[in-house]
Design a protein around this motif. Structure first.
Motif, PDB file in Angstrom:
ATOM      1  N   GLY A 102       1.902  -1.002  -3.243  1.00 32.73           N
ATOM      2  CA  GLY A 102       0.583  -0.568  -2.822  1.00 32.73           C
ATOM      3  C   GLY A 102      -0.396  -0.531  -3.977  1.00 32.73           C
ATOM      4  N   TRP A 106      -2.580  -4.293  -1.019  1.00 38.19           N
ATOM      5  CA  TRP A 106      -1.157  -4.062  -0.819  1.00 38.19           C
ATOM      6  C   TRP A 106      -0.516  -5.409  -0.542  1.00 38.19           C
ATOM      7  CZ3 TRP A 106      -5.016  -1.140   1.358  1.00 38.19           C
ATOM      8  CH2 TRP A 106      -5.600  -1.672   2.512  1.00 38.19           C
ATOM      9  N   GLN A 159      -3.153  -6.505  -7.545  1.00 38.57           N
ATOM     10  CA  GLN A 159      -3.213  -5.581  -6.411  1.00 38.57           C
ATOM     11  C   GLN A 159      -3.767  -4.205  -6.769  1.00 38.57           C
ATOM     12  OE1 GLN A 159       0.850  -7.014  -4.208  1.00 38.57           O
ATOM     13  NE2 GLN A 159       0.246  -4.906  -3.923  1.00 38.57           N
ATOM     14  N   HIS A 171      -3.640 -10.316   1.883  1.00 42.18           N
ATOM     15  CA  HIS A 171      -3.050 -10.202   0.553  1.00 42.18           C
ATOM     16  C   HIS A 171      -2.238 -11.422   0.142  1.00 42.18           C
ATOM     17  CE1 HIS A 171       0.727  -9.297   2.591  1.00 42.18           C
ATOM     18  NE2 HIS A 171       0.158  -8.281   3.205  1.00 42.18           N
ATOM     19  N   HIS A 291       3.569   1.475   4.272  1.00 42.38           N
ATOM     20  CA  HIS A 291       2.803   2.718   4.251  1.00 42.38           C
ATOM     21  C   HIS A 291       3.314   3.747   5.259  1.00 42.38           C
ATOM     22  CE1 HIS A 291       0.001  -0.207   2.421  1.00 42.38           C
ATOM     23  NE2 HIS A 291      -0.339   0.821   1.672  1.00 42.38           N
ATOM     24  N   ALA A 328      -4.923   4.401   3.014  1.00 39.14           N
ATOM     25  CA  ALA A 328      -4.448   3.033   3.233  1.00 39.14           C
ATOM     26  C   ALA A 328      -3.654   2.937   4.524  1.00 39.14           C
ATOM     27  CB  ALA A 328      -3.595   2.577   2.053  1.00 39.14           C
ATOM     28  N   TYR A 399      -1.432   7.999  -4.528  1.00 39.93           N
ATOM     29  CA  TYR A 399      -0.971   6.645  -4.213  1.00 39.93           C
ATOM     30  C   TYR A 399      -1.547   5.622  -5.189  1.00 39.93           C
ATOM     31  CZ  TYR A 399      -1.303   2.319  -1.336  1.00 39.93           C
ATOM     32  OH  TYR A 399      -1.274   1.024  -0.855  1.00 39.93           O
ATOM     33  N   ILE A 407       3.784   7.601  -2.361  1.00 35.60           N
ATOM     34  CA  ILE A 407       3.348   7.013  -1.096  1.00 35.60           C
ATOM     35  C   ILE A 407       3.577   8.078  -0.018  1.00 35.60           C
ATOM     36  CG2 ILE A 407       5.574   5.852  -0.835  1.00 35.60           C
ATOM     37  CD1 ILE A 407       4.051   3.603   0.632  1.00 35.60           C
TER      38      ILE A 407
END
Length: 489
Positions: A102, A106, A159, A171, A291, A328, A399, A407
């Motif tokens: 992340g 991500w 990232q 991504h 996530h 996120a 995070y 996370i």
């Protein structure tokens, strides 16, 4: 005379071509071997269990066999390196069980192994038969691990503080970028050619992340990384055949990537390239969007506490469930309304939390499939409707904080009788580098996944192989060709 290449392109190529990884850094090499095994295991799991994925595999023209081509793990297919990169990428990613990282963006660094392994296997086979004359990096396990670490690091550094999603991009643009860089090195491209290859990456149109979003989530999310890996290999091979690059593909006005696509201020990097990413990636121990993993762990614990209190009817007993999570997670997987397919379900945090609470255990890939018990469960749908997702700025800050890199997710259960099951907060789920249970869980996952097609003796040979720095990659890939009795393809 051409202008110099944009600095981010130069930095990537110089890192791949000249940065020396410490031979004595045992922690780094152990992490690299671990993620390699995990990624191979994910590919085998997919080949063994997903019929819809298997339909995507194999040569473009049916029954074509490529002499000395890439051997697709878990199958008896042998394809060219472009189709090999696609097929391997699909196998790695399709069930959403491979590792994750992340940040402002991500993604899944192990997606890059699709391009790396397909090219290395092909080069290893063709050089042995003198079909090609390869004078570059040896096609050995050591080279594979070096390429892995560097591809992970490129994707990871990009990232951390660059939100491609804010511009609607998926991504996998970073899979194409990192894969193109290391494949250029593997193919013996010159430094100038490698920079030309990366310039073509930035000149490409980039996939919309629509297929991972809301009611538009479809199975393309499972093959998008394979598509990016294939394109990375294709661009490198085209440059090898003499195609020029555009040095200002990022900075040119008015049509460079920054001004037209990303914002003219360019990229932000938290640190120089090294080996941070491979040490800090989240290795999934369940097929759940990254996530949501902490939320699922919290749901399993809450389910246990709920039952210990003598309750047995979650839909009847539960008034609501409050799920506190990162911004996120809220952005990507907070979904209400109908879920149309398996890809939609595994990207819905309410679905996976309700499922884990009802089962008392984490989801399995089959729990998302159309026609399955849970996909048709009215009880699950009723409980899903009671889950309220709250984005928490504190969890989001932790995070994004590179020193903490948690996370987190917290789950509180409110019962109709007025009782409340206090919040269960998970910050470092199993699979996270900071969770002490991770090594054991990851090894169990690998053995379980490999066991779909291979014997215990086969698994032991694989574990020994990754320790052999001089093993040829063609010999390594032979370990993943199943017997005719177990092969699906």
């Amino acid at each position: 005379m051409s202008p110099p290449y944009d600095q981010p392109i130069i930095n990537i190529v110089d890192y791949v071509y000249y940065y020396h990884l410490d031979e004595n850094d045992e922690e780094m090499w152990k992490c690299a071997r671990t993620v390699l095994l995990d990624t191979i295991g994910c590919a085998i799991e997919t080949a063994a269990t997903s019929e819809s994925c298997r339909r995507l595999l194999g040569p473009v023209i049916e029954n074509t066999i490529v002499p000395n081509g890439f051997k697709v793990p878990g199958t008896n297919l042998q394809v060219d390196p472009l189709k090999g990169a696609f097929d391997m990428g699909v196998l790695i990613r399709y069930l959403d069980h491979n590792d994750a990282l992340g940040g402002a963006e991500w993604g899944h660094p192990s997606d890059n192994l699709a391009a790396i392994i397909s090219v290395m296997d092909w080069l290893s086979r063709t050089s042995q038969t003198e079909q090609t004359s390869h004078q570059g990096p040896p096609m050995t396990m050591q080279t594979l691990l070096i390429a892995l670490v560097k591809a992970y690091e490129i994707q990871g550094c990009y990232q951390m503080q660059n939100a491609f999603n804010a511009y609607g991009m998926d991504h996998v643009v970073l899979v194409k970028l990192a894969s193109a860089a290391v494949v250029s090195w593997l193919l013996e491209l010159t430094r100038e050619q490698a920079m030309a290859t990366l310039s073509h990456v930035w000149m490409d149109g980039h996939p919309s992340r629509l297929y991972r979003t809301g009611s538009n989530t479809i199975w393309r999310k499972g093959w998008a990384a394979g598509d990016a890996a294939r394109r990375a290999v294709q661009l490198a091979l085209m440059v090898q055949q003499g195609q020029d690059g555009s040095p200002e593909s990022l900075s040119a006005r008015p049509f460079g990537f920054w001004e037209r696509t990303f914002g003219e201020n360019g990229f932000i990097f938290p640190r120089a390239f090294g080996s941070w990413t491979v040490r800090n990636v989240l290795i999934k121990t369940m097929p759940v969007e990254g996530h949501a993993i902490s939320a699922v762990e919290a749901a399993v614990l809450q389910s246990r506490l709920y039952r210990q209190r003598g309750f047995v009817d979650p839909v009847g007993d539960v008034e609501s469930i409050t799920l506190r999570t990162t911004e996120a997670a809220s952005l990507i997987i907070d979904k209400k309304g109908p879920l149309r397919n398996a890809a939609d379900r595994d990207h819905c945090i309410q679905y996976v939390v309700a499922l884990a609470f009802l089962k008392g255990s984490p989801p399995e890939a089959a729990d998302y499939f159309d026609g399955g018990f849970w996909a048709q469960s009215e009880e699950l749908e009723a409980l899903r409707a009671k889950i309220v997702v709250q984005a928490d700025s504190g969890l989001q800050n932790d995070y994004l904080n590179l020193e903490k890199k948690s996370i987190g997710a917290g789950m509180t259960v409110h019962l109709k009788n007025g009782l409340e099951l206090p919040e269960v907060l998970i910050e470092y789920p199993v699979g996270h580098a900071r969770n002490p249970e991770t090594p054991t869980a990851v090894q169990e996952k690998f053995v379980r996944n490999m066991g779909h097609l291979f014997s215990a003796a086969d698994i032991c040979r694989t574990l020994e192989a990754v320790q052999d720095s001089n093993m040829l990659i063609s010999d390594f890939m032979e370990l993943f060709v199943p017997s005719s009795a177990t092969s699906r393809l």
